[in-house]
Design a protein around this motif. Structure first.
Motif, mmCIF file in Angstrom:
data_model
loop_
_atom_site.group_PDB
_atom_site.id
_atom_site.type_symbol
_atom_site.label_atom_id
_atom_site.label_comp_id
_atom_site.label_asym_id
_atom_site.label_seq_id
_atom_site.Cartn_x
_atom_site.Cartn_y
_atom_site.Cartn_z
ATOM 1 N N THR A 89 0.849 -1.078 0.285
ATOM 2 C CA THR A 89 0.634 0.076 -0.027
ATOM 3 C C THR A 89 1.514 1.751 -0.324
ATOM 4 O OG1 THR A 89 -1.221 -0.729 1.037
ATOM 5 C CG2 THR A 89 -1.789 1.308 1.239
ATOM 6 N N MET A 90 0.695 2.258 -1.103
ATOM 7 C CA MET A 90 1.365 3.367 -0.726
ATOM 8 C C MET A 90 0.587 4.553 -0.749
ATOM 9 S SD MET A 90 3.365 1.846 -4.217
ATOM 10 C CE MET A 90 5.297 3.172 -4.049
ATOM 11 N N GLN A 91 1.116 5.023 0.009
ATOM 12 C CA GLN A 91 0.487 6.457 0.149
ATOM 13 C C GLN A 91 1.454 7.980 -0.195
ATOM 14 O OE1 GLN A 91 -2.623 7.263 2.198
ATOM 15 N NE2 GLN A 91 -2.897 9.004 1.487
ATOM 16 N N LEU A 92 0.499 8.452 -1.612
ATOM 17 C CA LEU A 92 0.913 9.656 -2.096
ATOM 18 C C LEU A 92 0.239 11.155 -1.555
ATOM 19 C CD1 LEU A 92 1.371 7.319 -3.964
ATOM 20 C CD2 LEU A 92 2.724 8.590 -5.102
ATOM 21 N N ASP A 93 1.121 11.857 -0.906
ATOM 22 C CA ASP A 93 0.518 13.172 -0.844
ATOM 23 C C ASP A 93 1.303 13.826 -1.706
ATOM 24 O OD1 ASP A 93 -1.043 12.066 1.517
ATOM 25 O OD2 ASP A 93 0.907 12.511 2.643
ATOM 26 N N ILE A 94 0.227 14.582 -2.510
ATOM 27 C CA ILE A 94 1.319 15.299 -3.420
ATOM 28 C C ILE A 94 0.393 16.782 -3.591
ATOM 29 C CG2 ILE A 94 0.972 15.375 -6.233
ATOM 30 C CD1 ILE A 94 0.475 11.945 -6.381
ATOM 31 N N LYS A 102 5.463 18.173 -5.339
ATOM 32 C CA LYS A 102 6.152 17.553 -4.358
ATOM 33 C C LYS A 102 6.033 16.579 -3.983
ATOM 34 C CE LYS A 102 7.774 22.093 -3.138
ATOM 35 N NZ LYS A 102 8.102 23.294 -1.720
ATOM 36 N N VAL A 103 5.865 15.311 -3.319
ATOM 37 C CA VAL A 103 5.420 13.739 -2.957
ATOM 38 C C VAL A 103 5.508 14.166 -1.168
ATOM 39 C CG1 VAL A 103 4.689 11.373 -2.982
ATOM 40 C CG2 VAL A 103 5.195 13.825 -5.280
ATOM 41 N N LYS A 104 5.430 13.257 -0.806
ATOM 42 C CA LYS A 104 5.004 12.344 1.024
ATOM 43 C C LYS A 104 5.130 11.094 0.175
ATOM 44 C CE LYS A 104 6.145 16.825 3.683
ATOM 45 N NZ LYS A 104 5.509 17.024 4.847
ATOM 46 N N ASN A 105 5.591 10.055 0.917
ATOM 47 C CA ASN A 105 5.151 8.599 1.000
ATOM 48 C C ASN A 105 5.548 7.746 1.619
ATOM 49 O OD1 ASN A 105 6.708 6.234 -0.216
ATOM 50 N ND2 ASN A 105 4.771 6.091 -1.306
ATOM 51 N N THR A 106 4.336 7.469 2.039
ATOM 52 C CA THR A 106 4.346 6.323 3.053
ATOM 53 C C THR A 106 4.648 4.702 2.476
ATOM 54 O OG1 THR A 106 4.275 7.579 4.565
ATOM 55 C CG2 THR A 106 4.132 5.499 4.874
ATOM 56 N N THR A 107 4.908 3.807 2.116
ATOM 57 C CA THR A 107 5.237 2.332 1.141
ATOM 58 C C THR A 107 4.682 1.186 2.674
ATOM 59 O OG1 THR A 107 5.920 3.064 -0.363
ATOM 60 C CG2 THR A 107 5.635 0.770 -0.081
ATOM 61 N N ALA A 108 3.508 0.573 2.758
ATOM 62 C CA ALA A 108 3.682 -0.482 3.687
ATOM 63 C C ALA A 108 3.395 -1.402 3.176
ATOM 64 C CB ALA A 108 3.167 0.223 4.675
ATOM 65 N N PHE A 109 3.540 -2.618 3.624
ATOM 66 C CA PHE A 109 2.976 -4.401 4.310
ATOM 67 C C PHE A 109 2.009 -4.613 5.239
ATOM 68 C CE2 PHE A 109 7.523 -5.262 3.865
ATOM 69 C CZ PHE A 109 7.440 -5.785 5.161
#
Length: 124
Positions: A89-94, A102-109
């Motif tokens: 799951t990838m959260q992208l705050d664009i 500008k992107v802040k990303n958090t990637t999780a499993f």
């Protein structure tokens, strides 16, 4: 969706929130050639590939071709083994400001955060 990581991952779906951020679900292709060399018998998803996925998803969501201008706070926090945890799951705050994205990303499993980073792209 155009990608240089041919058959490396599949975008299973995504949602856009009211504040403009995106949550995307991807599945890694555990049979991809990259994993035969990185590393034989112990496959690990290369960090540069994860960074490329963020760029490609951002291009898809914004409709812009992008060039990486800078990256900061890049933190690889857990190993992503495509055989054990292929679903991410990838959260992208664009945020788009003039010619920049500008992107802040958090990637999780599951509940495990695997990657956090902030990147700036230039629209091309």
């Amino acid at each position: 969706m155009q990608t240089i990581l041919t058959d490396f991952y599949t975008l299973e779906g995504y949602e856009k929130s009211e504040n403009g951020s995106f949550s995307a679900c991807i599945t890694l292709n555990q049979n991809h050639e990259i994993f035969k060399g990185h590393f034989p018998g112990n496959p690990v998803t290369p960090g540069v590939c994860m960074m490329q996925i963020v760029k490609e998803l951002t291009e898809e969501f914004t409709g812009n071709k992008l060039f990486l201008k800078s990256a900061s706070n890049v933190k690889f926090m857990a190993i992503i083994n495509p055989f054990e945890t292929p679903n991410l799951t990838m959260q992208l705050d664009i945020k788009e400001v003039e010619n920049e994205v500008k992107v802040k990303n958090t990637t999780a499993f599951g509940e495990t955060i695997a990657l956090k980073m902030s990147v700036n792209y230039t629209k091309i």
